[in-house]
Design an enzyme around this catalytic site. Structure first.
Site, mmCIF file in Angstrom:
data_model
loop_
_atom_site.group_PDB
_atom_site.id
_atom_site.type_symbol
_atom_site.label_atom_id
_atom_site.label_comp_id
_atom_site.label_asym_id
_atom_site.label_seq_id
_atom_site.Cartn_x
_atom_site.Cartn_y
_atom_site.Cartn_z
ATOM 1 N N TRP A 193 11.802 -23.921 -46.067
ATOM 2 C CA TRP A 193 11.719 -22.972 -44.956
ATOM 3 C C TRP A 193 10.259 -22.631 -44.665
ATOM 4 C CZ3 TRP A 193 15.298 -22.316 -48.977
ATOM 5 C CH2 TRP A 193 16.614 -22.642 -48.621
ATOM 6 N N GLU B 159 18.596 -20.556 -66.795
ATOM 7 C CA GLU B 159 19.282 -21.835 -66.804
ATOM 8 C C GLU B 159 18.643 -22.752 -65.773
ATOM 9 O OE1 GLU B 159 21.417 -20.992 -63.401
ATOM 10 O OE2 GLU B 159 19.589 -19.972 -64.031
ATOM 11 N N GLU C 92 17.349 -21.394 -62.596
ATOM 12 C CA GLU C 92 16.216 -20.471 -62.710
ATOM 13 C C GLU C 92 16.559 -19.047 -62.264
ATOM 14 O OE1 GLU C 92 12.438 -23.227 -62.347
ATOM 15 O OE2 GLU C 92 13.296 -22.887 -60.366
#
Length: 804
Positions: free
Chosen positions: A326, A442, A445
């Protein structure tokens, strides 16, 4: 003041642009259609393409963008003004195999004219070259069109604080921009008839031309702002010219490189550029075209994409993507984008290249990783290519992943050469044992806790590490590592499987996405059925048992659980009902339900909140599972090929809702990162896996231990990071410490006590002691405390582990 007087215009002709410092800078779309660089390390320029134009130009490293974009503006001076990016239609193609060399054809409305562009870098210099041929189809326009090149510098990763000048060097009329000691020069083979430097949004060339279709402003300087360089092309009669962008450490040296490149015909550069890449093609036995649905096109391109993301000075460092998700909504504050190195993504890319028969880059990657490992054995969450950490998170799967890469290099072609990874491996193992099994983050993140995918990677990494230890005649260390891996495997379901799931009627037992826990003080006996998970990015609070993802598939892929394991099968049924999306190209899956990282429902960009969409990598991961289950993964290979855009780039995420706006259609890329190396690596690995008939990532010793022999551990593990309160009877309690101690312990409620000094494992930097708890009955307990030898003090409290 301009610190480079040789590029300063004469005082009599100088004029300074108005509108300083310009509008707030923004990056450009992440929807890349192409990217490239010379294969040779002497060229330290990379480029990206989207919407028919050049976007970021990276230099001197693959993590440092220096431009927002570079495009052509077209007008007849009287009736229209076209911006190449917005007003022309685009076609992109690859004229050569096994080479990131592009031809872009941008066509005007009604086909009145078109621009045929070929884009590459000088094979040996840090110069980007774009050959352009103007073809006028409308007779009424012949001889009337004027072309302008417009470039927006964002030098050294920032749009603010750039300075630019018109300069004349080596008899050439050039445009020059500088910031933070990096210099960019823009030139043209046929020269410029007019030049101007202005502030974006005020005095830039786009503002000038769009107002009256004429280039009236010819400012010679614009300093310390968000600027744009504009040059009117001196158009040859044949309509053919080459635009060059050089980047370097001084104005003069950069100008010399640029003019040297322009002194050589473009065709010779093209021949050298293509030859370099095609010379790097691996043995034909690694051509797996027959295992693809597109005759190998995406497979070959994916290999080039992965190789292009490696830095040429810090060799072995591959960034995750030459894009900023983006980006059109991001400013200078978002320094990193995805042009950073994530250990997990790097290992995915390197492993995929290994699957193509390429050994040198994966080995360089492993060696690079070994140099950025922390003293505690950890690896940064992500980093710049020089190894400096960017985000501060800690992920156990990223600590284990380099061990897996080392194992793959060793077993798939003796790719380690003379490099010995043992020092890196042993420190990583020490970190995993001291800090596990709960991860701070994990693989997505976002959450701390007991993660199926993290635990799978850690278990596989430990088994691989034990093999390295055994080969060094460190049998005790190997056994110690395997004991910890077995303990993790024994508790997988206890930690990460719910029996009270509410998502699918009749399927209450399944893996959860993650069982939340405080990574510094975790509950060693978590209850997936009752805990509440805070989903990041505005996802809200939800029962952990009702948040699911496909992370458990790593247990099959790496060989820890069989494909027909009942809990695996039930979990598949749940995720297919909850997060699977049927896309035009094939099946897609979201990361997990309630995911907030993605395009907003109205099509707006992610701004800290949104809706997580389908990820192509998850289609590839499902394909690997289907192969492990004995089915053909070709439908998933085909879907991933068709997920790619016209330039062959596979995105991080795909739109999977009803159409929204002009570009968001089901199965089309969102504004997330594109290309994502992880997506291309997953595709390449799946193609290789289909060829081999087995998952490329599978470790046979892992599968042999946990699927074939169904090994269970003889120990329960206690540590200060994970202090058990109870354990199953019949096992030995192993206490693991990070310093030497005398353990005072009792098995009869302190009626009698014994003292045992810890044993040091030199290789792992750990101390441990085994308490003989195997004969304790249910209700019995082991109690203990510590006297620390180095500091000569008592721990100050007792610990107790009860048999259940």
């Amino acid at each position: 003041m301009n610190p480079h007087p040789s590029s300063q215009p004469d005082a009599g002709t100088a004029s300074t642009a108005f509108g300083a410092p310009g509008i707030p800078p923004r990056w450009t779309s992440s929807a890349k259609e192409g990217l490239g660089t010379s294969y040779h390390t002497s060229c330290r320029v990379w480029f990206t393409l989207s919407h028919g134009i050049i976007n970021e130009i990276y230099y001197p490293h693959v993590d440092q963008p220096n431009t927002r974009d570079c495009q052509l503006l077209i007008t007849d001076g009287k009736t229209f003004f076209h911006e190449e990016k917005r007003d022309l239609s685009h076609e992109i193609s690859y004229p050569e195999k096994d080479c990131p060399f592009y031809q872009v054809i941008n066509t005007a409305p009604e086909g009145r004219y078109r621009l045929v562009k070929q884009i590459l870098t000088d094979p040996h210099r840090s110069v980007l070259l774009m050959q352009v041929r103007l073809e006028v189809k409308d007779e009424a326009l012949k001889g009337k069109l004027r072309l302008y090149v417009l470039l927006a510098p964002h030098i050294a990763g920032r749009g603010e604080g750039n300075s630019g000048w018109c300069c004349d060097l080596g008899g050439a009329e050039l445009l020059h921009a500088e910031r933070a000691g990096t210099h960019l020069l823009l030139g043209c083979s046929s020269g410029f008839t007019k030049r101007s430097v202005g502030f974006a949004g005020a005095s830039d060339g786009w503002q000038d031309l769009s107002e009256n279709l004429q280039m009236d402003w010819q400012f010679r300087a614009a300093e310390h702002g968000n600027i744009a360089l504009t040059g009117e092309i001196r158009l040859p009669e044949n309509g053919k010219f080459t635009v060059a962008v050089g980047v370097g450490g001084s104005c003069q040296s950069t100008a010399a490189k640029l003019l040297q490149s322009l002194a050589t015909p473009f065709e010779i550069h093209r021949e050298g550029y293509v030859r370099q890449w095609q010379r790097a093609v691996i043995d034909a036995k690694y051509d797996f075209s027959h295992n693809t649905a597109d005759h190998g096109s995406m497979y070959r391109l994916s290999r080039c994409i992965l190789l292009s993301h490696e830095d040429k000075i810090f060799q072995g460092a591959l960034v995750a993507s030459m894009s900023i998700p983006w980006g059109e909504s991001k400013g200078d504050d978002d320094l990193g984008g995805y042009h950073l190195v994530w250990t997990r993504d790097l290992v995915q890319s390197a492993s995929a290249l290994l699957a193509t028969g390429q050994h040198s880059t994966p080995l360089r990657a492993l060696i690079w990783l070994s140099t950025i490992q922390g003293r505690d054995g950890s690896f940064p969450q992500n980093s710049w290519i020089n190894g400096n950490a960017y985000w501060p998170g800690m992920q156990l799967d990223e600590v284990a992943a380099p061990i897996l890469l080392a194992w793959r290099l060793k077993h798939k072609g003796n790719g380690l050469g003379l490099f010995d990874p043992w020092n890196m491996i042993r420190h990583a193992v020490g970190h995993l044992i001291q800090n596990g099994p709960v991860t701070m983050q994990e693989r997505w993140e976002e959450n701390a806790g007991y993660s199926p995918s993290t635990l799978a990677t850690v278990i596989a990494g430990l088994v691989a590490a034990a093999e390295f230890a055994q080969e060094r005649d460190l049998g005790d260390t190997s056994d110690f590592i395997l004991a910890y891996a077995d303990w993790l495997s024994d508790h997988l379901e206890e930690w990460t499987v719910t029996t009270r799931g509410d998502l699918v009627p009749g399927r209450s037992r399944h893996y959860v996405r993650i069982t939340p826990a405080d990574p510094l003080a975790p509950d060693p006996h978590p209850d997936p059925d009752s805990l509440v998970l805070l989903v990041a990015n505005g996802g809200g609070y939800h029962p952990a048992r009702n948040v699911v993802g496909g992370d458990f598939l790593h247990l099959v892929r790496l060989g820890i659980r069989p494909a027909d394991d009942p809990v695996i099968l039930e979990s598949l049924e749940v995720i297919d009902r909850v997060i699977k999306r049927d896309l035009p190209q094939g099946p897609g899956w979201r990361r997990y339900n309630h995911d907030g990282y993605g395009q907003k429902s109205d099509g707006g960009p992610f701004d800290g909140g949104g809706v997580g969409r389908s990820w192509p990598i998850l289609t590839g991961e499902r394909g690997h599972y289907e192969l492990a289950a004995g089915r053909d993964p070709m439908p998933y290979i085909k879907a991933m090929e068709e997920f790619a855009n016209d330039g062959g780039m596979i995105s991080e995420q795909l739109w999977d809702d009803a159409p929204s706006g002009e570009h968001l259609r089901p199965g089309c890329p969102t504004g997330a990162a594109m290309p994502l190396c992880w997506s291309h690596a997953e595709y390449v690995s799946l193609v290789r896996s289909r060829n081999d008939g087995v998952c490329f990532d599978l470790l046979p010793p892992v599968r042999d231990r946990y699927v074939i022999r169904r090994t269970h551990g003889r120990h329960e593990i206690w540590s200060f990071r994970h202090p058990l309160r109870h354990m199953h009877d019949g096992k030995t309690l192993r206490i693991v410490l990070n310093a030497g101690a005398r353990v005072v312990w009792s098995l009869d409620g302190w009626q009698s006590t014994q003292e045992t000094e810890t044993t040091r494992n030199e290789a792992l930097g750990l101390w441990y002691v085994d308490l003989p708890t195997a004969d304790l009955h249910v209700g019995g307990a082991a109690e203990f405390t510590f006297y620390w030898l180095a500091s000569n003090h008592w721990e100050g409290h007792n610990s107790r582990v009860e048999m259940v």
